[in-house]
Design a protein around this motif. Structure first.
Motif, PDB file in Angstrom:
ATOM      1  N   UNK A  28       0.803  -1.454  -0.179  1.00  0.00           N
ATOM      2  CA  UNK A  28      -0.035  -0.025   0.189  1.00  0.00           C
ATOM      3  C   UNK A  28       0.933   1.322   0.070  1.00  0.00           C
ATOM      4  N   UNK A  29       1.675   1.342  -0.990  1.00  0.00           N
ATOM      5  CA  UNK A  29       2.657   2.431  -1.349  1.00  0.00           C
ATOM      6  C   UNK A  29       2.752   2.919  -2.702  1.00  0.00           C
ATOM      7  N   UNK A  30       3.236   3.872  -2.822  1.00  0.00           N
ATOM      8  CA  UNK A  30       3.472   4.292  -4.309  1.00  0.00           C
ATOM      9  C   UNK A  30       4.314   3.764  -4.749  1.00  0.00           C
ATOM     10  N   UNK A  31       4.417   3.588  -6.318  1.00  0.00           N
ATOM     11  CA  UNK A  31       5.489   2.789  -7.165  1.00  0.00           C
ATOM     12  C   UNK A  31       6.566   3.817  -6.942  1.00  0.00           C
ATOM     13  N   UNK A  32       6.618   5.161  -6.967  1.00  0.00           N
ATOM     14  CA  UNK A  32       7.645   5.801  -6.812  1.00  0.00           C
ATOM     15  C   UNK A  32       8.469   5.622  -5.615  1.00  0.00           C
ATOM     16  N   UNK A  33       7.727   5.383  -4.476  1.00  0.00           N
ATOM     17  CA  UNK A  33       8.302   5.067  -3.086  1.00  0.00           C
ATOM     18  C   UNK A  33       9.106   3.865  -3.158  1.00  0.00           C
ATOM     19  N   UNK A  34       8.292   2.849  -3.657  1.00  0.00           N
ATOM     20  CA  UNK A  34       8.945   1.615  -3.842  1.00  0.00           C
ATOM     21  C   UNK A  34      10.252   1.416  -4.408  1.00  0.00           C
ATOM     22  N   UNK A  35      10.173   2.018  -5.736  1.00  0.00           N
ATOM     23  CA  UNK A  35      11.360   2.071  -6.867  1.00  0.00           C
ATOM     24  C   UNK A  35      12.399   2.860  -5.902  1.00  0.00           C
ATOM     25  N   UNK A  36      12.348   3.970  -5.357  1.00  0.00           N
ATOM     26  CA  UNK A  36      13.317   4.716  -4.615  1.00  0.00           C
ATOM     27  C   UNK A  36      13.991   3.723  -3.393  1.00  0.00           C
ATOM     28  N   UNK A  37      13.123   2.992  -2.623  1.00  0.00           N
ATOM     29  CA  UNK A  37      13.834   2.073  -1.943  1.00  0.00           C
ATOM     30  C   UNK A  37      14.235   0.960  -2.336  1.00  0.00           C
ATOM     31  N   UNK A  38      13.803   0.268  -3.429  1.00  0.00           N
ATOM     32  CA  UNK A  38      14.531  -0.656  -4.123  1.00  0.00           C
ATOM     33  C   UNK A  38      15.961  -0.240  -4.607  1.00  0.00           C
ATOM     34  N   UNK A  39      15.845   0.937  -5.067  1.00  0.00           N
ATOM     35  CA  UNK A  39      17.283   1.469  -5.280  1.00  0.00           C
ATOM     36  C   UNK A  39      18.458   1.511  -4.387  1.00  0.00           C
ATOM     37  N   UNK A  40      18.046   1.974  -3.150  1.00  0.00           N
ATOM     38  CA  UNK A  40      18.987   1.892  -2.023  1.00  0.00           C
ATOM     39  C   UNK A  40      19.008   0.386  -1.538  1.00  0.00           C
ATOM     40  N   UNK A  41      17.927  -0.323  -1.450  1.00  0.00           N
ATOM     41  CA  UNK A  41      18.326  -1.749  -1.317  1.00  0.00           C
ATOM     42  C   UNK A  41      19.360  -2.501  -2.059  1.00  0.00           C
ATOM     43  N   UNK A  42      19.237  -2.216  -3.435  1.00  0.00           N
ATOM     44  CA  UNK A  42      20.192  -2.683  -4.320  1.00  0.00           C
ATOM     45  C   UNK A  42      21.504  -2.471  -4.391  1.00  0.00           C
ATOM     46  N   UNK A  43      21.562  -0.947  -4.097  1.00  0.00           N
ATOM     47  CA  UNK A  43      22.973  -0.331  -3.868  1.00  0.00           C
ATOM     48  C   UNK A  43      23.633  -1.001  -2.524  1.00  0.00           C
ATOM     49  N   UNK A  44      22.897  -1.415  -1.676  1.00  0.00           N
ATOM     50  CA  UNK A  44      23.480  -1.949  -0.440  1.00  0.00           C
ATOM     51  C   UNK A  44      23.655  -3.397  -0.593  1.00  0.00           C
ATOM     52  N   UNK A  45      23.125  -4.123  -1.506  1.00  0.00           N
ATOM     53  CA  UNK A  45      23.333  -5.514  -1.932  1.00  0.00           C
ATOM     54  C   UNK A  45      22.014  -6.441  -1.507  1.00  0.00           C
ATOM     55  N   UNK A  46      21.053  -5.883  -0.947  1.00  0.00           N
ATOM     56  CA  UNK A  46      20.006  -6.644  -0.148  1.00  0.00           C
ATOM     57  C   UNK A  46      19.206  -7.353  -1.332  1.00  0.00           C
TER      58      UNK A  46
END
Length: 88
Positions: A28-46
């Motif tokens: 129940x979040x916006x796609x933009x919010x999810x994409x932003x968090x996914x980029x952070x998680x990807x850069x951290x290797x998660x």
């Protein structure tokens, strides 16, 4: 770790690879919010981006971080065997 990022990781570990749209609906979040968090998680290797615009969690890395955190606070947890990652 941010609450939304934790929710994304739990969702990916439980459900397997998912697109940002499916994650956004499930959390129940916006796609933009999810994409932003996914980029952070990807850069951290998660998480890792797959070829078909889905993301997959590195469950073993998440589990290692959880074990390290538990050790810092003297909490007993039992490590589990992480499911294999889906590789495309």
């Amino acid at each position: 770790m941010n609450r939304t990022r934790s929710q994304i990781l739990r969702f990916l570990i439980r459900s397997g690879p998912s697109s940002p749209g499916i994650l956004a609906s499930g959390l129940r979040a916006s796609r933009a919010t999810v994409r932003r968090h996914l980029l952070v998680l990807e850069s951290a290797g998660y998480v890792q981006a797959l070829a078909d615009e889905r993301y997959s969690a590195h469950a073993s890395l998440v589990e290692c971080q959880l074990v390290d955190l538990a050790n810092q606070y003297s909490v007993q947890i039992t490590p589990t065997t992480a499911p294999p990652l889906v590789q495309d």
